[in-house]
Design an enzyme around this catalytic site. Structure first.
Site, PDB file in Angstrom:
ATOM      1  N   GLU A 220       2.606 -12.741  16.648  1.00  0.00           N
ATOM      2  CA  GLU A 220       2.799 -13.225  15.288  1.00  0.00           C
ATOM      3  C   GLU A 220       2.988 -14.741  15.330  1.00  0.00           C
ATOM      4  O   GLU A 220       3.379 -15.300  16.360  1.00  0.00           O
ATOM      5  CB  GLU A 220       4.028 -12.561  14.642  1.00  0.00           C
ATOM      6  CG  GLU A 220       3.917 -11.058  14.463  1.00  0.00           C
ATOM      7  CD  GLU A 220       2.926 -10.652  13.395  1.00  0.00           C
ATOM      8  OE1 GLU A 220       2.415 -11.547  12.678  1.00  0.00           O
ATOM      9  OE2 GLU A 220       2.654  -9.453  13.270  1.00  0.00           O
ATOM     10  N   ASP A 245      -7.694   4.247   4.337  1.00  0.00           N
ATOM     11  CA  ASP A 245      -6.382   3.656   4.073  1.00  0.00           C
ATOM     12  C   ASP A 245      -6.492   2.143   3.902  1.00  0.00           C
ATOM     13  O   ASP A 245      -5.825   1.550   3.043  1.00  0.00           O
ATOM     14  CB  ASP A 245      -5.429   3.995   5.221  1.00  0.00           C
ATOM     15  CG  ASP A 245      -4.009   3.537   4.944  1.00  0.00           C
ATOM     16  OD1 ASP A 245      -3.444   3.937   3.899  1.00  0.00           O
ATOM     17  OD2 ASP A 245      -3.454   2.775   5.761  1.00  0.00           O
TER      18      ASP A 245
END
Length: 313
Positions: A220, A245
């Protein structure tokens, strides 16, 4: 009477066999009911496949005048092979209706119609696309592609087009994001037991996710600096479930509205970054590079296919 094996062993576009059948049927209609019924069943399957093709976008990754011709011929052959042997059962029903008083030979003992779901049609399509790409991409360019990228594209191309049609997300963007997030399917997120999670799009398991999850170490970015952190990701039962999804996530969340209305895959990539899909500050640029690579692959496949069409059959 023309034998079924001779008729069904020929190519679907073999006019000679059809002309022979027409002549023989005129001489002895009763003896040629079954071959004619088989041809009618084949035409029905061709119409079914054509209807499916007509429902798809016409500007897919591998779409061109030449590939559409190939796909049409391929569908004809698939229809003929599907109706070989006992087929779908439609031909036998027609034979029974046309000869109600005559006992049928043992070969034609009625059987339950064969189930042929859309997933099977998709699998045939994926195999055809994979073979097309394997043969059509030039060798020197083929060496620059990572791993099983051609098989990866072939597997997701048709589902991505369907998802694009339903959601508005550019299909090149769908393919590029799946390739980027999963390393062309070679670095996809794994479950704790080592089995695949089928999470091609790096979708995290937020608080409203009720399905299974897996926790991994991921990268991240905070203030432009890369850090390794633990995060939970969604687990799916198949790539199709993951794609469904993913489309739902983009279409139901207002913050991704610019993605579903993007005029191009490149604009959609920038909209994804602007909406905060990933913390990587270079996410849009990486996606755009991937999109351009896929478009280049598409062009090379189309050009090489048009020059070597005879070698593909």
């Amino acid at each position: 009477m023309i034998s079924d094996s001779k008729l069904l062993a020929s190519a679907a576009w073999d006019a000679q066999s059809l002309n022979e059948l027409k002549a023989k049927a005129g001489e002895d209609p009763a003896a040629n009911i079954r071959p004619v019924a088989r041809q009618v069943e084949g035409m029905f399957v061709q119409m079914m496949l054509k209807s499916m093709r007509d429902a798809l976008p016409k500007d897919g990754l591998f779409s061109s005048e030449h590939t559409r011709l190939y796909t049409s011929m391929y569908d004809q052959q698939i229809a003929q092979q599907m109706t070989a042997g006992k087929g779908l059962g439609l031909a036998e029903m027609m034979v029974k209706q046309m000869t109600p008083e005559q006992p049928l030979p043992e070969e034609s003992t009625p059987a339950a119609p064969m189930k042929f779901p859309l997933e099977t049609v998709v699998r045939y399509q994926n195999q055809a696309l994979s073979q097309l790409v394997q043969k059509a991409v030039p060798r020197n360019y083929d060496d620059s592609l990572p791993g099983d990228s051609k098989a990866f594209l072939a597997q997701l191309s048709l589902p991505a087009q369907l998802a694009s049609q339903q959601s508005g997300v550019p299909h090149h963007l769908i393919l590029a994001q799946a390739a980027l997030e999963s390393g062309w399917g070679q670095r996809q997120i794994r479950r704790e037991n080592g089995e695949p999670s089928y999470n091609l799009f790096g979708v995290k398991a937020s608080g409203n996710w009720k399905g299974p999850v897996t926790e991994i170490t991921t990268t991240e970015y905070e203030n432009g600096e890369a850090k390794k952190v633990k995060a939970k990701f969604r687990v799916y039962s198949s790539y199709l479930e993951a794609l469904s999804d993913y489309v739902g996530l983009l279409t139901r969340n207002p913050r991704y509205a610019a993605v579903t209305t993007a005029a191009s895959a490149e604009q959609g990539a920038q909209a994804l970054q602007d909406a905060g899909y990933a913390t990587d500050p270079h996410y849009a640029r990486k996606l755009t590079n991937m999109i351009q690579q896929m478009k280049s692959i598409s062009d090379k496949v189309s050009k090489t296919y048009s020059m070597n069409i005879d070698n593909l059959f």
